[in-house]
Design a protein around this motif. Structure first.
Motif, mmCIF file in Angstrom:
data_model
loop_
_atom_site.group_PDB
_atom_site.id
_atom_site.type_symbol
_atom_site.label_atom_id
_atom_site.label_comp_id
_atom_site.label_asym_id
_atom_site.label_seq_id
_atom_site.Cartn_x
_atom_site.Cartn_y
_atom_site.Cartn_z
ATOM 1 N N ALA A 466 0.889 -1.191 -0.103
ATOM 2 C CA ALA A 466 0.042 0.155 -0.142
ATOM 3 C C ALA A 466 0.681 1.685 -0.088
ATOM 4 C CB ALA A 466 -1.209 0.428 1.142
ATOM 5 N N ASP A 469 2.101 1.663 -3.565
ATOM 6 C CA ASP A 469 0.761 2.162 -3.888
ATOM 7 C C ASP A 469 0.921 3.720 -3.945
ATOM 8 O OD1 ASP A 469 -1.390 2.582 -6.627
ATOM 9 O OD2 ASP A 469 -2.401 2.267 -4.064
ATOM 10 N N ARG A 470 1.150 4.727 -2.941
ATOM 11 C CA ARG A 470 1.048 5.629 -2.099
ATOM 12 C C ARG A 470 1.837 7.172 -3.122
ATOM 13 N NH1 ARG A 470 2.066 4.567 2.450
ATOM 14 N NH2 ARG A 470 3.828 5.854 2.699
ATOM 15 N N TYR A 473 3.473 3.674 -7.664
ATOM 16 C CA TYR A 473 3.854 2.638 -8.567
ATOM 17 C C TYR A 473 2.632 2.090 -9.306
ATOM 18 C CZ TYR A 473 8.967 2.583 -6.654
ATOM 19 O OH TYR A 473 10.275 3.105 -6.445
ATOM 20 N N GLU A 474 3.072 1.957 -10.404
ATOM 21 C CA GLU A 474 1.565 1.399 -10.859
ATOM 22 C C GLU A 474 1.726 0.055 -11.018
ATOM 23 O OE1 GLU A 474 0.993 4.060 -14.347
ATOM 24 O OE2 GLU A 474 1.442 5.540 -12.981
ATOM 25 N N ALA A 493 -4.942 -8.483 -8.381
ATOM 26 C CA ALA A 493 -5.119 -7.226 -9.163
ATOM 27 C C ALA A 493 -5.511 -7.861 -10.783
ATOM 28 C CB ALA A 493 -3.553 -7.068 -9.192
ATOM 29 N N SER A 532 -1.751 -4.777 -12.822
ATOM 30 C CA SER A 532 -2.038 -2.401 -12.500
ATOM 31 C C SER A 532 -1.678 -2.873 -11.016
ATOM 32 C CB SER A 532 -3.122 -2.827 -12.749
ATOM 33 O OG SER A 532 -3.493 -1.182 -12.460
ATOM 34 N N LEU A 533 -1.325 -2.095 -10.403
ATOM 35 C CA LEU A 533 -1.668 -1.857 -8.541
ATOM 36 C C LEU A 533 -2.176 -0.815 -8.476
ATOM 37 C CD1 LEU A 533 -0.068 -2.663 -6.374
ATOM 38 C CD2 LEU A 533 1.682 -0.926 -6.192
ATOM 39 N N ASP A 534 -2.749 0.071 -9.411
ATOM 40 C CA ASP A 534 -3.879 0.367 -9.056
ATOM 41 C C ASP A 534 -5.276 0.278 -9.147
ATOM 42 O OD1 ASP A 534 -2.179 2.847 -8.983
ATOM 43 O OD2 ASP A 534 -2.439 3.574 -11.247
ATOM 44 N N HIS A 537 -7.966 -2.226 -4.189
ATOM 45 C CA HIS A 537 -8.047 -0.778 -3.411
ATOM 46 C C HIS A 537 -7.318 -0.898 -1.856
ATOM 47 C CE1 HIS A 537 -9.989 2.861 -1.593
ATOM 48 N NE2 HIS A 537 -10.321 1.360 -0.380
ATOM 49 N N SER A 546 8.077 2.347 2.672
ATOM 50 C CA SER A 546 7.638 2.386 0.811
ATOM 51 C C SER A 546 9.161 1.446 0.433
ATOM 52 C CB SER A 546 7.687 3.262 -0.279
ATOM 53 O OG SER A 546 7.934 2.825 -1.520
#
Length: 555
Positions: A466, A469-470, A473-474, A493, A532-534, A537, A546
């Motif tokens: 997480a 992601d914040r 990183y995509e 994912a 895709s990390l996006d 949730h 990180s």
């Protein structure tokens, strides 16, 4: 005016003179160049398109990049800020050779591949010289041809692994050493000074090979044991002890030089060697000791069948059967020239069957010597059938058909392409080099020359994922799926792309799985998936750190 008879006589003799001169051209000058051309084609064709496919290739290319940038900085050239990684594989000479390949061809994925391909071609030439000394020209030519078309050898010649360059040094050492035993294995008595110089040079070359690939330790022990046995047979135990001292002194030169280089570098604040386990600075010899007998290397298992399976897949049943026949002939005849290559095939096979990890590259160095064994039994059979001309011609034709089959078999390797390179291109085409990865091949492809590393290792917790992601990183690029986080991503994912890690498959073997100790048909590491990390949730991660990279820098 010249009489017509004389003119007629000159015309009739002219073709005869040409044929006479052609007849005196050595056989090797006629046939060795085409064999080398075949070796070049099978190793270099489409090599710039192959890319990196083995996990260790990522390590080696980054270690070479580190040394390349260090060397650039010494010459006053502009150095990239990110310099790959310090040497953690106990193969510093391989890293240095890769650095030199970058100097020749630029920092591209194909530069170290060119290096290994060239080393493999030269090895074919050295094998010819060695086999000619042991058996004569016919066996030498056939052995060179068999090695030139060997799929087993070509697989590594078209890679950035440390087999081909290390094997070249070892073959050079064996060729030099063969001067102590005389043509066709005859026992000769060279002068003391000549024998000393020969052993020292041979030892230096195989020591150089050892610093290129520590796996040569088994072959070095076998070669030294052979020499001591022959020396003891000729001169007794006292001379054998003197010969052993020369071997140890010559072999120690290159490892000692790397220790000295490391000490000088540390004196200037540069770390050349770093443990991949503790990530702390270490020395070359410490790395060697760990790789040979440390961690999982200290656990021994027994599996003789796996190597036979790899040999059958890569060389074919006919070569395996002929190898068995050749080894049988060497055992029955017990001639020195036959026992030398046979021993360098059988003993490493037996020793590596008792190992912590079984990987086919352990036995790549047996391929040149097995080529000599197979060539020797074929030529012996042809000579035995010489009076039966039809049978002899048939067997000779069969030998060339076998070589042609192996060449076609090996040609499939020229179509192999890296899925890692394709996955990296996919990510870059979307305007970023940021991705979470699981091996260093992707780090080589997604590296940059800036001040940050954009390819940290996939974290081990959801909170760290997480956090990644914040901070932006995509993408996640997976080729290993055994971790808890990898399984979570597979389940939640969104997959974007999937590539064969090394496609198309050749021989029905997953070569990546093989080089990681699994059976030839294992599916591990066969595919590379981009996620895709996006698409998921992820909550929290504010307190977690990180993931970051550990690439080294030039200040």
């Amino acid at each position: 005016m010249v009489p017509s008879g004389s003119l007629s006589l000159e015309r009739s003799n002219a073709p005869t003179g040409v044929l006479t001169r052609l007849a005196h051209i050595p056989l090797e000058l006629c046939l060795l160049p085409p064999i080398l051309i075949v070796a070049v084609l099978l190793r270099f064709d489409a090599l710039t398109k192959r890319g990196l496919i083995f996990w260790d290739e990522g390590k080696f290319t980054l270690e070479g990049l580190n040394l390349y940038v260090r060397l650039e900085s010494l010459t006053g050239s502009h150095a990239m800020a990110l310099t790959g990684k310090t040497i953690g594989t106990a193969k510093p000479t391989h890293a240095l050779l890769i650095a030199l390949s970058y100097a020749l061809w630029g920092v591209h994925d194909y530069a170290p591949l060119m290096l290994d391909a060239a080393a493999s071609v030269v090895q074919v030439g050295l094998l010819f010289l060695l086999a000619r000394r042991l058996f004569g020209v016919p066996v030498a030519l056939l052995a060179a041809l068999l090695l030139a078309v060997s799929g087993y050898d070509i697989l590594y010649a078209r890679s950035a692994l440390s087999e081909s360059d290390a094997n070249l040094f070892f073959m050079g050492g064996v060729l030099v050493w063969s001067r102590t035993i005389g043509p066709r294995g005859q026992l000769v008595v060279p002068s003391v000074s000549a024998a000393m110089r020969t052993r020292l040079l041979a030892a230096f070359l195989i020591g150089l090979g050892f610093t290129t690939n520590y796996r040569l330790v088994v072959y070095i022990a076998v070669l030294v044991g052979l020499d001591l046995a022959l020396t003891c047979r000729r001169h007794g135990w006292g001379s054998a002890g003197h010969a052993l001292a020369l071997w140890l002194a010559g072999i120690a030169v290159c490892p000692a030089l790397w220790e000295l280089v490391d000490l000088v570098a540390r004196g200037h604040g540069v770390i050349l060697f770093r443990s991949e386990i503790t990530h702390r600075p270490t020395s070359y010899l410490s790395e060697v000791l760990y790789q040979i007998h440390g961690g999982r290397q200290s656990a021994v298992r027994f599996n003789p069948q796996l190597y036979l399976e790899w040999y059958r897949i890569r060389q074919g049943w006919p070569m395996l059967l002929l190898l068995g026949a050749g080894l049988g002939m060497a055992a029955l005849r017990r001639a020195t020239n036959g026992l030398i290559p046979a021993t360098l095939v059988v003993v490493p096979y037996v020793l590596y069957s008792f190992a912590p990890v079984f990987v086919p590259r352990n036995l790549d160095l047996t391929i040149p010597f097995s080529s000599i064994v197979v060539a020797a039994v074929l030529v012996a059979a042809i000579r035995a059938l010489a009076r039966r001309r039809v049978a002899a011609i048939g067997l000779l034709t069969l030998a060339f058909i076998l070589a042609a089959y192996d060449g076609v078999h090996a040609w499939r390797l020229t179509a192999v392409r890296s899925g890692f390179a394709e996955a990296a291109l996919y990510v870059r085409d979307r305007g970023t080099g940021n991705a979470l990865i699981v091996n260093e091949v992707m780090r080589f492809y997604l590296r940059d020359s800036g001040q940050t590393c954009d390819t940290p290792q996939l974290p081990g917790t959801l909170s760290s994922l997480a956090a990644a992601d914040r901070v932006g990183y995509e993408y996640v690029i997976l080729d290993r799926r055994s971790s808890t986080i990898a399984r979570y991503l597979i389940q939640h994912a969104r997959p974007l792309k999937q590539y064969l890690a090394a496609g198309p498959l050749v021989w029905g073997e997953n070569v990546i799985a093989s080089e990681n100790g699994y059976t030839p048909g294992a599916q591990r590491g066969r595919f590379i998936d981009v996620y895709s990390l996006d698409s998921i949730h992820l909550v929290g991660g504010h307190a977690a750190r990180s993931p970051t990279c550990t690439l080294d820098r030039v200040a």
